[in-house]
Design an enzyme around this catalytic site. Structure first.
Site, PDB file in Angstrom:
ATOM      1  N   ASP A 134       0.855  -1.187   0.000  1.00 41.72           N
ATOM      2  CA  ASP A 134       0.000   0.000   0.000  1.00 41.72           C
ATOM      3  C   ASP A 134       0.891   1.237   0.000  1.00 41.72           C
ATOM      4  OD1 ASP A 134      -1.749  -2.099   0.520  1.00 41.72           O
ATOM      5  OD2 ASP A 134      -3.030  -0.899   1.838  1.00 41.72           O
ATOM      6  N   LYS A 197      -6.792   3.383  -3.426  1.00 45.46           N
ATOM      7  CA  LYS A 197      -7.202   3.381  -2.020  1.00 45.46           C
ATOM      8  C   LYS A 197      -7.373   4.827  -1.576  1.00 45.46           C
ATOM      9  CE  LYS A 197      -5.127   2.039   2.450  1.00 45.46           C
ATOM     10  NZ  LYS A 197      -4.052   1.277   3.093  1.00 45.46           N
ATOM     11  N   LYS A 233     -10.160   0.272  -2.557  1.00 41.69           N
ATOM     12  CA  LYS A 233     -10.076   0.094  -1.103  1.00 41.69           C
ATOM     13  C   LYS A 233     -10.346   1.401  -0.375  1.00 41.69           C
ATOM     14  CE  LYS A 233      -6.895  -1.167   2.658  1.00 41.69           C
ATOM     15  NZ  LYS A 233      -5.564  -1.656   3.018  1.00 41.69           N
TER      16      LYS A 233
END
Lengths: 297, 516
Positions: A134, A197, A233
């Protein structure tokens, strides 16, 4: 015809109206149970604290595998999300499970460092066994208008990820407008993101439905233009089962069935799992049980 | 005409390739643990609103002079639920004698009590009606959906709250008329005869009754024959509120009862919402009399999407414009004009959005499009669906399943239409959208105005100056910018040209009920 990536104007009020409409969907009975189990299976159970220790990570990993052993047919969460220096511990703790290990990287959460350091950070995570990375985008560069820099950086990190899936954190709470969210989503996707995300969880607001909706629309437009799927996400701020169901309704009505799996959608959350378990327990046993029955690791 | 060819084309229109079915790319790693969501679709379990808490009598009489009285005709007609085709209740059929009785009691109430009552006293009654309606909002919403077929989401979130708000809003004006018309000394007209349609039964009753009462007039109201129940429930509330007898009379029946109201010599004002042909009839009927009129008639609104619009939100606006209330909306955005360079994109997105619309049981909280109001209306819509195909337009309908019972229609698009198509010129009053493309701003203004109607229009663009340019040039009573089908008691509503005259709502709504 490539409609993707032309300048898209976004009407904030229109977005909010659509969100309100998603939220009037009434999800009951079988749909609710199904939705909650799905949401649980989509969680990236997260601990991203300065005070994280091996002990803490181990406890979280155990919880991920045994979230409520007294309930029937519960799925496990999708992944554990930790800092790079805890990847090894997490990986070892999850050895006998299918739960993935995700690691934040690239000078998380601010992203204020050189590409060299960000690459090293990423490689460390991957070398230690992270299945997913991430990363954060350079918001400063983005706001300065250096889109090429932002894009090149993502591409470089993507390369460093190897087989690990790359989630690109836009930190939408710092981007200020929905147009910027759209623009950053496009940059991330075109630069090779497997997932986009919303947030690090360190900035408020973190994930919101309007922001997530704009990102989902970007994913859909990209799919229309190229036939390639990208995952989504939302992270931070989603702590109730009800709100998770609202996100799923939005996902379902924007991207459809194909995205309704933890391969393509994740919730970045720490306390959401407990509320979902609580609701599922209610559905199974007919009564709510005490929050003390669910572990708080 | 290449009729057969066109029909074949219609059949071959199919949905887009669904993500994940064919073109899916492989992910770089498999999912942690795949949870299958049944085999494919996550469908929303039925979430029907309960009907336990509502009471509907087996038979309803006419509400005249504060009491429910049997009709002179001795006849009753059935009101049915368009979603189940089952009878809900029997409704009294008023004839000329009943109307005469109702108008005379309204006249007496005007002469003896209401016309003389100070505004601040009138306001108290109107507030009371609003509050009683609000307290029973859920009951109203359920009955509205049962009797008229509209989804509970709309009756619960739009119709009923708006109806209450109209009473609240006009209650506020009752003692401030001197400020609405400074130095003009506004006086009431007398008896207002009001005839309302079936698309927003309670809301239209509120639009009509609230300003009439606020200005000191008394009322004879005739609801539409297919949707009388909420108006009769309103009559019960009016009774409960202690409003002086005869101030509001609610008489159910057919066209002859409506005509009797229009033609009654003691009626001072006719307020009508409905079709243009009936509106024309009313104007002829009252010609040469002293009666005032406001007519809110048909429409065929131009809904204009420019290439600089926020497209995803515009698609929402299109959906809201034409599929709201099954398209039974006089101001529905039924003529879509899309700038040609974005037409393919908009239509693609629109088609996809239509797939997520849930058509079915009006009482289900997840229903987006309910039942067509009556068999007759469904026949009319079907007539236009056939006509459109005969005219060579390409028909597209969403792939939703329709319930086996009840009157339902799939959300429908007609592509490749032009101003010369009858489906573009005539009001269909159903979930049917005719789509045309345009190239320049001058062209779209000319085409938007090239219609006998002029009730409403919508404009989607990111550019403020373009919006103002259009709002001054579109001959329509309401122009929405970057939104559609928004209503508020404070905002005037009404038409140009054959869409009628007079305004309802806002300070303008008072004008039709006062002598100044």
């Amino acid at each position: 015809m490539m409609h993707f990536s032309q300048l898209v104007s976004i009407d904030q009020l229109g977005i909010e109206e659509r969100i309100a409409r998603f939220n009037t969907r009434s999800i009951k009975k079988a749909s609710k149970v199904q939705g909650l189990k799905l949401a649980l299976s989509m969680i990236d159970l997260t601990t991203l604290e300065g005070k994280d220790t091996q002990g803490k990570v181990k406890q979280l990993c155990y919880k991920a595998q045994h979230i409520a052993d007294d309930l029937n047919n519960l799925p496990t969460v999708a992944a554990i999300c930790v800092y790079p220096n805890h990847v090894k511990t997490a990986k070892k703790s999850l050895m006998n499970s299918t739960i993935k290990v995700a690691s934040v990287a690239t000078a998380f959460p601010s992203g204020n460092s050189s590409l060299k350091i960000k690459l090293a950070d990423t490689r460390m995570a991957v070398d230690h066994g992270a299945d997913e990375v991430d990363m954060v985008i350079s918001r400063g560069q983005f706001l300065e208008g250096n889109y090429r820099y932002v894009s090149d950086e993502i591409s470089a990190i993507k390369e460093a990820c190897g087989n690990a899936r790359l989630k690109v954190i836009l930190e939408t709470g710092e981007l200020s407008t929905l147009e910027n969210v759209r623009k950053a989503s496009e940059i991330a996707i075109l630069a090779g993101a497997d997932f986009i995300k919303t947030s690090t969880g360190k900035i408020s607001p973190a994930a919101t439905m309007p922001v997530t909706y704009v990102m989902l629309q970007t994913i859909r437009d990209y799919y229309d233009a190229t036939g390639k799927m990208v995952g989504m996400k939302p992270a931070g701020g989603i702590s109730t089962a009800k709100s998770a169901l609202q996100y799923l309704v939005m996902l379902y009505e924007t991207l459809g069935d194909a995205w309704m799996t933890n391969e393509w959608f994740r919730f970045g959350a720490s306390s959401l799992a407990n509320d979902i378990v609580m609701q599922l327990a209610k559905e199974e046993k007919g009564v709510y049980y005490s929050a003390d029955y669910i572990s708080k690791d | 005409m290449a009729t057969t060819k066109q029909t074949t084309r219609t059949k071959t229109v199919s949905s887009e390739v669904k993500p994940g079915q064919k073109k899916t790319t492989k992910s770089t790693s498999s999912a942690a643990q795949k949870v299958s969501l049944t085999n494919n679709t996550w469908s929303y379990a039925a979430a029907p609103e309960s009907t336990d808490h509502i009471s509907i009598k087996e038979q309803y009489d006419l509400f005249i002079n504060g009491k429910f009285v049997k009709p002179n005709s001795k006849k009753y007609f059935d009101t049915i639920s368009p979603s189940t085709e089952k009878k809900i209740s029997a409704i009294a059929e008023a004839n000329e004698k009943d109307i005469d009785l109702a108008v005379k009691s309204a006249k007496a109430a005007y002469d003896n009590t209401w016309g003389k009552m100070p505004g601040k006293e009138r306001a108290k009654y109107i507030y009371r009606i609003a509050r009683l309606m609000q307290e029973r909002a859920r009951e109203f919403a359920v009955i509205e959906s049962m009797d008229g077929g509209k989804p509970i989401r709309e009756s619960r979130d739009i119709d009923i709250p708006l109806a209450c708000n109209h009473f609240f809003y006009y209650a506020g004006w009752a003692d401030k008329l001197e400020y609405a018309f400074p130095n003009r000394h506004p006086k009431p007209l007398g008896v207002a005869g009001q005839i309302i349609p079936w698309n927003f039964p309670l809301l239209m009753a509120a639009w009509k009754i609230a300003p009439a009462l606020a200005t000191g007039n008394t009322v004879v109201l005739k609801p539409a024959e297919t949707t009388p129940l909420t108006a009769l429930k309103l009559a019960e509330i009016i009774q409960e509120s202690g409003l002086p007898d005869g101030v509001v009379n609610i008489v159910t029946g057919f066209g002859n009862a409506g005509a009797a109201i229009v033609n009654h010599p003691l009626v001072n004002k006719v307020a009508f919402t409905g079709s243009t042909p009936i509106g024309k009839y009313i104007q002829k009927a009252i010609a040469g009399t002293n009666k005032k009129a406001t007519l809110e008639l048909g429409g065929k609104a131009a809904h204009i999407i420019f290439d600089d619009a926020p497209i995803d939100q515009a698609v929402e606006g299109i959906v809201n414009g034409i599929f709201f209330n099954q398209g039974h909306v006089c101001c529905a955005g039924s003529r879509l004009f899309v700038q040609e360079n974005i037409a393919d994109l908009v239509i693609k997105k629109l088609k996809r959005r239509m797939e997520t619309l849930i058509v079915g049981d009006p009482l289900d909280k997840n229903t987006d499009i309910g039942a067509i109001n009556s068999k007759e209306q469904l026949e009319k819509i079907k007539y236009y669906l056939n006509l459109g195909q005969k005219e060579g337009a390409e028909m597209y309908q969403s792939n939703c399943a329709l319930p086996s019972k009840g009157y339902f229609c799939k959300p429908t698009l007609f592509l490749h239409t032009s101003q010369s198509h009858r489906i573009v010129q005539e009001e269909i009053f159903g979930p049917v959208l005719a789509i045309q493309t345009f190239r320049t701003i001058e062209e779209v203004i000319e085409k938007a105005n090239n219609i006998p109607y002029g009730l409403s229009a919508g404009v989607w663009t990111d550019k403020g100056s373009k919006i103002f340019n259009l709002t001054t040039k579109l001959r329509a009573g309401v122009v929405w910018a970057n939104t559609y089908n928004k209503f508020d008691p404070t905002s005037p509503f009404g038409g140009y040209k054959e869409s009628g005259f007079g305004r309802e709502g806002g300070i303008h709504g008072l004008m039709g009920y006062v002598k100044i």
